[in-house]
Design an enzyme around this catalytic site. Structure first.
Site, PDB file in Angstrom:
ATOM      1  N   TYR A 125     -44.816  64.315 -16.365  1.00 21.41           N
ATOM      2  CA  TYR A 125     -45.826  63.386 -16.852  1.00 21.41           C
ATOM      3  C   TYR A 125     -45.251  61.976 -16.958  1.00 21.41           C
ATOM      4  O   TYR A 125     -45.783  61.026 -16.377  1.00 21.41           O
ATOM      5  CB  TYR A 125     -46.355  63.844 -18.221  1.00 21.41           C
ATOM      6  CG  TYR A 125     -47.422  62.923 -18.755  1.00 21.41           C
ATOM      7  CD1 TYR A 125     -48.738  63.037 -18.333  1.00 21.41           C
ATOM      8  CD2 TYR A 125     -47.109  61.913 -19.665  1.00 21.41           C
ATOM      9  CE1 TYR A 125     -49.717  62.176 -18.786  1.00 21.41           C
ATOM     10  CE2 TYR A 125     -48.076  61.051 -20.137  1.00 21.41           C
ATOM     11  CZ  TYR A 125     -49.380  61.183 -19.703  1.00 21.41           C
ATOM     12  OH  TYR A 125     -50.343  60.328 -20.152  1.00 21.41           O
TER      13      TYR A 125
ATOM     14  N   LYS B 218     -45.995  58.570 -14.800  1.00 22.09           N
ATOM     15  CA  LYS B 218     -46.492  57.373 -15.483  1.00 22.09           C
ATOM     16  C   LYS B 218     -45.603  56.180 -15.127  1.00 22.09           C
ATOM     17  O   LYS B 218     -46.080  55.075 -14.872  1.00 22.09           O
ATOM     18  CB  LYS B 218     -46.488  57.566 -17.013  1.00 22.09           C
ATOM     19  CG  LYS B 218     -47.634  58.364 -17.587  1.00 22.09           C
ATOM     20  CD  LYS B 218     -48.994  57.844 -17.201  1.00 22.09           C
ATOM     21  CE  LYS B 218     -49.668  56.942 -18.206  1.00 22.09           C
ATOM     22  NZ  LYS B 218     -51.082  56.666 -17.853  1.00 22.09           N
TER      23      LYS B 218
END
Lengths: 472, 468
Positions: free
Chosen positions: B146, B150
């Site tokens: 994740y 990002k």
């Protein structure tokens, strides 16, 4: 002046020692400001003096400094500091010997404070000889008059003496924060003493929230829980001034001035911690222990240690907060703010030590603090820049003395060699002060530690196996 | 409450039906923007004055249609998958989706792009983040898929910043607020499991929580100020203290104080009273005792204020520029006067910004406040575990779950998370974006818990009516 020093010892318990340790004439100047304001405060506090005499005297007190021989014998017999007024002619005499720049500051503060005190004294009624403090803003204003102005005056004297930079005298907001931190600590701690004597400076806005109608009701032991929450809000309110107080301290340059300001500040934060969630505040006088006080005095010598002393007490306060306390979140944030301040101004992963009189600092890369990476980069960059600057200077001085010929370009104009570029492409070798990171050394230490762990672990397994074999 | 003045640009909020996106849409409408559009996978809200486009950000055609129809000047890109999805989804939405948006912006002359990144991009899982600012680099070994995606998306967005398209990225830390169920239901679960009495660590680790309203506000500011340059001179003025929660009172001084009990004020006292009541302007030398801003050489803005980097002439030019750009707020300020190239750090565009409430709390305090004020629960006692023991237990738990083939609830990652410091320095967003939190943590938590309990009550009501 001898008599003034005696009066100082007589009237101040905690301040006399730190005042005497101020550098040079500053000690004398601060001592006199202290005595003048102590005298003014004695007039204000005195319940036996009628307002018809008291108010004009408070408002006009600064002018008395121009009246040689003036004394005041009207204080009540129980006023512990009445002697300062009785012998005020001596204080006036010494004040007039001071340089005009000092006299000006002292007079101006006396005038402002007298004006405020008179306004508050005028609110007195026969039922309530000392007016109650209502809102937080009232509380701040009252504390400004009796303590914030002392801070302003001291800042004025520090700058006037030349021992501190000129802008210190203009730091009115910070000076007031410092004064308010100390004053609010005293007001919080002295709850019982004040209430028993018919005074009380805790603002109604705070204690009325917890269901009390009168400030004296907080003594009611059956309502101790609510009273303690009111106390914790008082301490929270005082903590608002903690980080501005640290700001103020970090602006000071002179060691004796620093100690003079820092010692009461660390005492204050320690006192707040001692009072926090302490039912004794409602019953008697609470004080920090002698030993602790001595320790604090020795510690208050530099802003970094003072900041971490604040952090230590903030954490102790935080450890005592109850979830049920209506101020729970606010206290957590207020304590956190102190820690944030300390970590921002004096990051804890930078070790500060001293060797041979020089302060040295090193980055503790084992701290687990992610910022170490940034700091290491900056330090390396600085070293590089310093080296380039040195080479440039050397080059220029050699050209100047004709040791080497200046370089010229094709058109014959003078050109400066680009040392930054030369370092980068390796034309210029780095000199001694740019040591490479000893990776091999670090790796071998880490490897060693792992080896020790592995051996210990192996040993442990072996012992266990032997033990289990034995039991079977 | 309008958070800032409208600019009457055309806004397209990607992910505008999500937790944060919705707040941004609301604030845009509230401040009087006439052209607000939303792009999201599904439409969950129906407002008269907002146009909705449904589609997938990985499909260029869907985006093109929405941008063309809405005539977007500004795209605020908040879309991101929720935690717990697979790495492939993260890559697709965060990296591919963001690149698709950038391409669409360039193809359709969108002038501004504001991207919602995350403060987690600088976290490597093992280090304390203490007063961390934007100089901190993204870890070489990413924490998880994740945060990795990002960070990649953020890099793409910032690299796209240029003459045609101005971009920036915001990195909020620990968002909470009405509309977010993840955090509160998690805490509710811990309470129902009777685990509130466990405390790992000493609870001396400060932790940033940020209210969604403040994060949304920062997005609006970022969009408004994207064309701006901040003068290095600005950095020499002190910032006001953020006392939203602890108590915002101005300390009286002899120059500025209320009259209080003074009956017949002198002229000087009247002036002081007036000054006190006026809103304090920190950069006004006549109105305020200017406090010097002391920066150590390690400070992030040491360079911006160092005369070695900024000449006096530049400073004055910057002040003049600032004054002229104030008149045309919203427009990109005239930059040509500066004699030297502007430090990219002073430009709003092209940078990432941490966004927090700047009121970090000790880690367990926030949870306990939720349990007590939101769920009326107090642990009878606390069992305090040193982090080392917590880590050892978590390792065992992970091992056990692995053997049993389940997902472990108690993990080493969580132990670290609960015992590490994690708060950020937001001076850059305050100085460059003009960001200040509007809601303090305490007030925001109160609003959030009120919403949560109303939702819970609805749920209970729904269940009982079903049972009947």
């Amino acid at each position: 002046m001898k008599e003034c020093w005696r009066l100082l010892d007589l009237t101040s318990r905690s301040f006399s020692r730190v005042i005497k340790e101020l550098d040079g004439e500053l000690a004398r100047v601060v001592c006199l400001q202290y005595l003048v304001l102590r005298a003014l405060d004695t007039v204000e506090d005195d319940m036996t003096v009628d307002n018809s005499i008291k108010l004009p005297l408070l408002e006009d007190f600064h002018n008395k400094l121009d009246v040689p021989g003036w004394t005041f014998n009207g204080s009540g017999p129980n006023e512990k500091d009445r002697e300062v007024l009785v012998k005020f002619d001596l204080v006036i005499e010494e004040c007039q010997r001071l340089a005009p720049k000092y006299q000006e500051v002292i007079k101006s503060v006396t005038q402002k404070m007298g004006r405020g005190m008179a306004a508050y004294a005028a609110l007195a009624t026969p039922e309530q000889p000392v007016a109650e403090v209502g809102s937080i803003a009232d509380y701040d204003l009252y504390c400004h008059y009796v303590a914030g102005l002392v801070g302003e005056g001291l800042s004025g004297l520090f700058s006037a003496s030349g021992k501190e930079r000129d802008f210190i005298k203009d730091q009115l907001t910070l000076s007031n924060h410092m004064g308010l931190l100390l004053q609010k600590t005293n007001i919080t701690r002295d709850y019982r003493e004040d209430v028993d004597e018919g005074r009380g400076f805790w603002p109604r806005a705070i204690w009325s929230k917890y269901g009390f109608d009168k400030m004296g009701d907080l003594r009611d032991e059956s309502r101790e829980q609510e009273a303690l929450f009111a106390l914790s809000e008082m301490i929270l309110d005082a903590l608002r001034h903690a980080t501005p107080a640290l700001d103020y301290l970090s602006l000071l340059k002179n060691q004796s001035v620093f100690n003079f300001v820092a010692i009461p500040a660390v005492m204050a934060i320690a006192t707040l911690e001692r009072c926090f969630m302490n039912p004794n505040v409602l019953k008697k006088n609470v004080k920090i222990r002698k030993g602790e006080a001595v320790q604090l005095m020795n510690l208050a010598v530099n802003p970094r240690d003072v900041a971490y002393c604040f952090v230590k007490y903030a954490r102790l306060i935080h450890a005592k907060v109850s979830v049920k306390d209506p101020n729970f979140i606010r206290l957590s944030i207020a304590c956190g703010k102190i820690e944030q301040w300390a970590e921002h101004h004096y990051p804890s992963f930078v070790n500060v030590g001293s060797s041979g009189g020089n302060v040295t600092s090193s980055i503790d890369t084992d701290s687990g603090d992610a910022r170490a990476e940034i700091y290491t980069k900056i330090a390396e960059d600085e070293r590089r820049r310093a080296a380039v600057r040195k080479q440039q200077e050397m080059y220029e001085s050699m050209v100047e003395r004709g040791i080497i010929k200046p370089q010229r370009n094709a058109e014959g104009q003078l050109v400066k060699p680009d040392f930054v570029k030369m370092r980068e492409d390796g034309t210029l070798r780095n000199n001694a002060n740019n040591e490479p990171v000893p990776w091999l050394f670090i790796a071998s230490i880490i490897g060693g530690v792992f080896a020790v762990f592995a051996i210990t672990g192996g040993l442990l397994v072996w012992v266990m196996l032997t033990y289990f074999n034995d039991s079977e | 409450m309008a958070t800032s003045a409208p600019t009457q640009e055309s806004f397209l909020v990607v992910g505008g039906c999500g937790f944060l996106g919705r707040r941004i849409v609301e604030q845009l409408v509230e401040r009087g923007e006439k052209a607000v559009a939303v792009f999201d996978l599904v439409q969950r809200h129906f407002d008269e004055n907002v146009s909705f486009y449904t589609g997938d950000i990985t499909f260029p055609d869907d985006l093109s249609e929405a941008i063309t129809k809405s005539r977007a000047d500004v795209i605020i890109h908040t879309a991101s998958p929720v935690h717990g999805m697979g790495a492939e989804i993260y890559r697709k939405v965060n990296v591919v989706g963001t690149q698709t948006i950038i391409d669409a912006c360039l193809a359709h002359n969108v002038r501004k792009l504001v991207y919602t990144s995350s403060a987690g991009v600088v976290y490597n899982g093992t280090q304390h983040l203490v007063d961390v600012d934007e100089r901190m680099s993204v870890p070489e070994v990413p924490l998880d898929a994740y945060n990795e995606t990002k960070a990649q998306a953020e890099k793409l967005v910032l690299a796209a910043n240029g003459a045609e398209l101005q971009t920036c990225a915001l990195r909020p830390a620990g968002i909470f607020g009405e509309g977010d169920r993840q955090l509160l239901t998690g805490l509710q679960q811990v309470m129902r499991n009777g685990q509130t009495k466990f405390q790992i660590g000493t609870n001396e680790n400060l932790f940033d929580w940020t209210y969604v309203g403040n994060v949304a506000h920062a997005h609006l500011l970022a969009s408004d100020r994207l064309g701006r340059v901040v003068s290095p001179y600005e950095f020499t003025f002190p910032l006001s203290e953020n006392n939203k929660t602890v108590g915002d009172y101005r300390v009286p001084t002899s120059e500025a104080r209320p009259l209080g009990p003074i009956r017949q004020p002198t002229e000087e006292e009247k002036r002081a009273d007036e000054k006190f009541r006026q809103k304090k302007r920190l950069d006004d030398e006549d109105d305020n005792d200017l406090q010097p801003v002391l920066r150590t050489r390690m400070d992030q803005f040491a360079k911006a204020t160092d005369p070695e980097y900024t000449s006096e002439q530049d400073k004055q030019a910057a002040v003049a520029m600032l004054k002229s750009s104030e008149k045309t707020e919203g427009e990109s300020g005239a930059v040509g006067i500066m004699t030297t190239p502007i430090d990219p750090e002073l430009r709003v565009a092209g940078q990432a910004y941490f966004i927090t409430n700047s009121e970090p709390l000790y880690f367990w305090d926030f949870n306990r406040a939720v349990w007590y004020h939101g769920m009326n629960h107090i642990a009878p006692y606390h069992i305090k575990m040193p982090p080392v023991i917590g880590l050892a237990l978590a390792a065992l738990a992970e091992g056990w779950s692995w053997l049993m083939g389940k997902e472990a609830g108690f993990t080493r990652f969580r132990v670290n998370f609960a015992t590490q410091k994690r708060y950020f320095n937001i001076e850059r967003s305050r100085r460059l974006l003009g960001y200040e939190p509007i809601w303090g943590v305490e007030e925001a938590l109160g609003k959030t818990l009120e919403w949560f309990n109303a939702e819970e009550a609805k749920k209970v009501a729904g269940e009982t009516s079903k049972n009947k």
